[in-house]
Design a protein around this motif. Structure first.
Motif, PDB file in Angstrom:
ATOM      1  N   ALA A 215       0.868  -1.171   0.000  1.00  0.00           N
ATOM      2  CA  ALA A 215       0.000   0.000   0.000  1.00  0.00           C
ATOM      3  C   ALA A 215       0.910   1.228   0.000  1.00  0.00           C
ATOM      4  CB  ALA A 215      -0.936  -0.008   1.203  1.00  0.00           C
ATOM      5  N   ILE A 254       3.591  -0.424  -7.345  1.00  0.00           N
ATOM      6  CA  ILE A 254       2.592  -1.246  -6.657  1.00  0.00           C
ATOM      7  C   ILE A 254       1.575  -1.769  -7.658  1.00  0.00           C
ATOM      8  CG2 ILE A 254       0.759  -1.225  -4.928  1.00  0.00           C
ATOM      9  CD1 ILE A 254       2.394   0.823  -3.373  1.00  0.00           C
ATOM     10  N   ALA A 255       1.213  -0.936  -8.624  1.00  0.00           N
ATOM     11  CA  ALA A 255       0.272  -1.390  -9.654  1.00  0.00           C
ATOM     12  C   ALA A 255       0.837  -2.583 -10.416  1.00  0.00           C
ATOM     13  CB  ALA A 255      -0.047  -0.243 -10.607  1.00  0.00           C
ATOM     14  N   GLN A 259      -2.269  -6.332  -7.752  1.00  0.00           N
ATOM     15  CA  GLN A 259      -3.166  -6.631  -6.634  1.00  0.00           C
ATOM     16  C   GLN A 259      -4.605  -6.320  -7.031  1.00  0.00           C
ATOM     17  OE1 GLN A 259       0.105  -5.390  -3.174  1.00  0.00           O
ATOM     18  NE2 GLN A 259      -1.776  -4.218  -3.379  1.00  0.00           N
ATOM     19  N   ILE A 262      -5.465  -1.357  -4.699  1.00  0.00           N
ATOM     20  CA  ILE A 262      -4.357  -0.563  -4.192  1.00  0.00           C
ATOM     21  C   ILE A 262      -4.944   0.409  -3.176  1.00  0.00           C
ATOM     22  CG2 ILE A 262      -2.555   1.106  -4.705  1.00  0.00           C
ATOM     23  CD1 ILE A 262      -2.314  -0.033  -7.463  1.00  0.00           C
TER      24      ILE A 262
END
Length: 612
Positions: A215, A254-255, A259, A262
């Motif tokens: 996150a 993170i993208a 997941q 986010i």
């Protein structure tokens, strides 16, 4: 036209409304216009508005603006409200509720019920002044930023009660972790912090479900205005870019992890401190079935061949985001709502409590509530039914180790702190766990045993008193309490007691040299019938002495004592000692705390404790 009296109207309500109407008639040159049921129904039910008037107020514009004066059911005990009828769209102006009611005073503010007309005139003046400032525009941006959490709450489109944060509320922007489970959605700094908190709060079983995901925390130089609240994933990426290109780059990384969601925390400083809000982006299409979602994300490419730039562009596209606010459960918030300057010191402190009975256990609870970061709990005994009435533990812990059961309870109640249990005696700690004692910033002794406390005192002296010890005990029937601090200089416990451990200064005396103790129907089983309320003064005394030791530099040894109310002593059949009466003349009614020097007799034991 007179206001129609509601069915509930009392004589007092009618008189208050009549007084207001008369004042408005005089100040506005005519009968104010009564609000009808339809107009009253537009206002939030929580105000319980049952009557009111509409007036026109000139603000120097082309036309006056209409303002409603709203009378609640409990008027004049409850304050009137004021609403602006002619207003811009919601969240264009601060301090204006969705229904137009103006925020003029804090929610808990009381008003003078004896002057209802004066209250209305005063608040009407405030309302006019507020609207004038809003029209001028000078306070709009400033107040939106100062109180940004308030206005964010007006615009949330999600309400996940599981959402909880234990992150450090401080700069810089950084990657964090989120644990998503059916019963909690926990935001933390890293997997170690998250798993430790979950284990304390829910037990090991919580860690067998789900796992922590990546996150992001974005820290902005100033809070967002309502017009800047992200509505889409693309808007969120723009907010990240505003915080810096490296922040947007981390979010893009993170993208790349693909997941399902986010979770992004946005933080900024308002007028009275920092605040946190949360924006959640779902992978494109994941609001529907997973296969379609995956197809939408990878459309036109094999999953392994999807270019990173395309993936990020699709992830942060026109999909709507969920705006929410986490419940803060970080230690500074739990212990002082982030405004207690003592928290840094207390959170880094280690305290060992020897004796987890009716004195030691409440002291340990108090220190945990105050924010002490680590507490070692030591007691060799098990909880009995006879202990429950004066102990923080209840029936579910009967038969269990006091130390272990109390540690388990405190872990659940304060999962951000550390509580270790040692089901042993003070002698056992000295022989086997000396290191635990030595790493303590404070030791609290509430063992009620001269044998144990003399051993502790002698060990303390041999070690050159590396930390203060607070010895706490009660006199009979909790009629008096003592907290003796043995610090780096001046005396040891033995300096103020005789060879059997009896303090040389007693507050109370009892008939025939006894203590008024009662006897159980068993050989040698004695007890005193007092409860936790009387004992609370004593445990508070000991807890405060402990806090003072943690928050202040080492000093001389000292003695605090509490004398109960005279009535409690009389009821129990005791009296004040001659030493007490001589030392505190004219204070025989009791009910006070004093601090006195602890004797420094230079005994053989404390002579060993020359400051290291």
């Amino acid at each position: 036209m007179a206001v129609a009296m509601p069915e509930h109207a009392s004589r007092r309500w009618r008189a208050a409304v009549a007084a207001v109407r008369s004042r408005l008639r005089a100040s506005h040159g005519g009968e104010p216009v009564e609000l009808g049921r339809q107009e009253l129904s537009t206002y939030n039910y929580q105000w319980q508005i049952v009557a009111g008037w509409r007036i026109e107020v000139s603000f120097g514009e082309a036309a006056p603006r209409r303002m409603d004066i709203l009378i609640p059911r409990m008027f004049p005990l409850a304050r009137p409200r004021f609403a602006l009828v002619d207003r811009p769209p919601f969240l264009d102006w601060p301090h204006v509720e969705r229904d137009g009611v103006l925020c003029l005073l804090p929610n808990m503010t009381d008003v003078d019920p004896s002057d209802p007309a004066g209250v209305v005139v005063n608040l009407l003046s405030r309302a006019v002044r507020l609207v004038s400032e809003l029209i001028d525009g000078n306070i709009v941006e400033r107040d939106f930023r100062d109180e940004f959490l308030t206005y964010w709450r007006y615009d949330v489109n999600a309400s996940d009660a599981r959402l909880t944060s234990i992150i450090r509320v401080e700069r810089p922007s950084r990657e964090i972790r989120v644990w998503q489970a059916p019963d909690i959605k926990l935001l933390g700094e890293d997997e170690e912090q998250v798993s430790g908190w979950l284990r304390n709060r829910f037990g090991d079983a919580a860690l067998r479900r789900n796992r922590a995901e990546r996150a992001m925390l974005i820290w902005l130089d100033q809070p967002l205005l309502p017009s800047e609240y992200p509505k889409t994933a693309r808007d969120l990426l723009l907010v990240a870019e505003r915080a810096g290109p490296d922040v947007a780059g981390r979010l893009a990384q993170i993208a790349m992890a693909r997941q399902d969601n986010i979770v992004v925390v946005i933080a900024a400083d308002g007028r009275v401190g920092p605040g946190l809000v949360v924006v959640t982006v779902a992978a494109p299409g994941l609001a529907r079935a997973m296969p379609q979602g995956a197809a939408k994300l990878d459309r036109g490419f094999r999953p392994s061949k999807l270019p990173a730039a395309v993936l990020v562009d699709r992830y942060f596209g026109s999909e709507r985001v969920r705006r929410d606010e986490p419940a803060r459960a970080d230690a500074p918030w739990v212990h002082g709502r982030g405004r207690d300057p003592r928290m840094g010191k207390l959170a880094g402190s280690v305290v060992t409590v020897l004796g987890c009975g009716s004195v030691g256990a409440p002291v340990a609870v108090g220190l945990a509530q105050a924010g002490v970061g680590r507490i070692n709990l030591v007691d060799h005994d098990a909880l009995a039914w006879a202990n429950v009435g004066r102990h923080p533990l209840g029936a579910s812990s009967v038969g269990k180790s006091k130390a272990e059961a109390l540690a388990a309870k405190l872990r659940m109640d304060y999962p951000h702190s550390t509580f270790d249990a040692y089901a042993t005696s003070a002698a056992g700690m000295i022989l086997v766990s000396r290191g635990v004692l030595l790493e303590s910033d404070l030791i609290v002794s509430a063992m009620g045993s001269w044998l144990a406390e003399s051993q502790l005192n002698d060990w303390h002296c041999r070690e050159y008193r590396p930390m203060p010890i607070v010895y706490g005990w009660t006199e009979a029937h909790a009629s008096a309490g003592h907290a003796v601090v043995i610090d780096r200089t001046g005396g040891c416990l033995r300096c103020g007691v005789d060879r059997t451990g009896m303090p040389t200064f007693q507050v109370t005396v009892w008939p025939e040299g006894g203590s008024g103790a009662l006897e159980e129907p068993a050989c040698g089983a004695h007890y005193q019938a007092y409860g936790p309320i009387e004992l609370g003064f004593v445990t508070g005394l000991v807890s405060q002495a402990g806090l003072d030791c943690l928050l202040r530099k080492a000093g001389h040894s000292r003695h605090r004592l509490y004398a109960a109310r005279r009535g409690l002593l009389d009821d129990a059949g005791g009296s004040w000692s001659s030493d007490f009466v001589t030392s505190y003349p004219g204070r025989e009614e009791g009910g006070f705390i004093v601090e006195r020097d602890w004797p420094h007799a230079g005994c053989a034991h404390c002579a060993q404790a020359v400051a290291a």
